[in-house]
Design an enzyme around this catalytic site. Structure first.
Site, PDB file in Angstrom:
ATOM      1  N   LYS A 106     -34.576 -17.494 -49.410  1.00 19.54           N
ATOM      2  CA  LYS A 106     -34.190 -16.819 -50.659  1.00 19.54           C
ATOM      3  C   LYS A 106     -35.170 -15.701 -50.989  1.00 19.54           C
ATOM      4  O   LYS A 106     -35.639 -15.545 -52.110  1.00 19.54           O
ATOM      5  CB  LYS A 106     -34.078 -17.827 -51.800  1.00 19.54           C
ATOM      6  CG  LYS A 106     -33.018 -18.909 -51.501  1.00 19.54           C
ATOM      7  CD  LYS A 106     -32.998 -19.978 -52.564  1.00 19.54           C
ATOM      8  CE  LYS A 106     -31.918 -21.026 -52.263  1.00 19.54           C
ATOM      9  NZ  LYS A 106     -32.201 -21.835 -51.055  1.00 19.54           N
ATOM     10  N   ARG A 107     -35.454 -14.871 -50.000  1.00 21.54           N
ATOM     11  CA  ARG A 107     -36.435 -13.815 -50.138  1.00 21.54           C
ATOM     12  C   ARG A 107     -35.872 -12.605 -50.886  1.00 21.54           C
ATOM     13  O   ARG A 107     -34.684 -12.324 -50.830  1.00 21.54           O
ATOM     14  CB  ARG A 107     -36.947 -13.374 -48.765  1.00 21.54           C
ATOM     15  CG  ARG A 107     -37.730 -14.442 -48.007  1.00 21.54           C
ATOM     16  CD  ARG A 107     -38.944 -14.909 -48.799  1.00 21.54           C
ATOM     17  NE  ARG A 107     -39.896 -15.633 -47.984  1.00 21.54           N
ATOM     18  CZ  ARG A 107     -40.145 -16.934 -48.071  1.00 21.54           C
ATOM     19  NH1 ARG A 107     -39.452 -17.661 -48.913  1.00 21.54           N
ATOM     20  NH2 ARG A 107     -41.054 -17.505 -47.318  1.00 21.54           N
TER      21      ARG A 107
END
Length: 314
Positions: A106-107
């Site tokens: 979930k960058r």
């Protein structure tokens, strides 16, 4: 192109599921854990080495049944540097078995930092003039879109350049997701609807031969009604569906994420597979030392469950 590889593997194995490799040391059978702790001490390294062996045996048990695995980075980061070594070794081992690897990180960040994240997981790191190397050789990455296009474009560019994929958070499976994602804007659309429209637009230049894009979306199995609407908005996006199994999502809940062609989504399960040997379904059939066989049995059960639900909907 990533999305074509994913679809071809789904077709070959007749299985639109992915195994989440989200290990905690307490999930690891005692005989593996005790051996690692004896050799490396009750340390972060000992825990990480146990996780590596646990993951490898899980991969060995399921690689011929599933198209992909999805290691969640948080479960490796909490073991420090040794945990990241376990993450890297897990990804490499899964890849050597022909599995696609979706890094669940979930960058996102502002443009230049997003570029660095993208290089780490999708692209290459520049070391010197014309010398580049892959840091983590993964096939796709989950990303958060809430910084806007400048935080997403680096990932899309690497999808195109390196034949990788991303899955953008649209409607997540957690109970409080509605605090932000369900807010209705002045044009009477929810935040998640607007985000779905962006995903559809962002992915238009990285569509593969099956008509789907390497820019996909994350839509939780715990929100089947919203999934039906989102599927109609994101006509070309592949949807990664978390929340099946331990989080309460059912096969029937997942169906709305698929298109009428039986494609369009891939469903993740983590704890229900990794810890199958401890579950009510399998603990009487498989002892702790047969944890990998229990995981395989649960993978096959999930595959049949999902395919049955999909067949019933068509």
């Amino acid at each position: 192109m990533f999305i074509d590889k994913l679809i071809e593997s789904i077709k070959e194995k007749n299985n639109p599921t992915v195994v989440g490799l989200d290990p905690k040391i307490e999930y690891v059978p005692s005989f593996i854990k005790e051996k690692a702790f004896k050799e490396f001490g009750v340390t972060l390294k000992g825990a990480a080495q146990a996780i590596i062996q646990f993951n490898k045996q899980l991969v060995d048990a399921v690689y011929d049944q599933v198209p992909a695995v999805k290691p969640q980075l948080a479960y490796y980061e909490m073991y420090g540097i040794e945990g990241m070594i376990a993450f890297d070794e897990t990804c490499r081992y899964a890849g050597s078995k022909g599995l696609l690897v979706i890094a669940d990180g979930k960058r996102n960040d502002i443009g230049t930092t997003a570029e660095a994240y993208s290089r780490a997981f999708l692209g290459e790191t520049v070391l010197a003039d014309e010398i580049k190397q892959k840091a983590f050789d993964t096939d796709a990455l989950t990303v958060s879109p809430y910084l806007g296009i400048d935080g997403i474009k680096p990932f899309i560019d690497d999808c195109d350049k390196h034949e990788k994929g991303i899955f953008v958070l649209v409607k997540t499976s957690n109970k409080s997701s509605g605090q932000l994602q369900d807010l209705v804007t002045q044009d009477c659309r929810s935040i998640y609807e607007i985000m779905a429209s962006y995903v559809n637009e962002w992915g238009k230049n990285v569509r593969g031969q099956y008509g789907y894009s390497s820019v996909g979306a994350v839509v939780g199995a715990t929100y089947p009604n919203q999934a039906k609407l989102l599927r109609s908005i994101m006509k070309h996006a592949y949807i990664l569906v978390p929340g099946y199994g331990a989080q309460g999502g059912t096969a029937r809940d997942c169906v709305n994420n698929f298109n009428s062609d039986g494609l369009g989504a891939i469903v993740n399960a983590s704890r229900s597979i990794m810890c199958a040997y401890m579950s009510d379904n399998w603990k009487n059939l498989y002892s702790e030392d047969k944890f990998a066989e229990a995981a395989r049995a649960e993978v096959i059960r999930m595959k049949e469950d999902l395919n049955s639900a999909l067949a019933g909907d068509r």
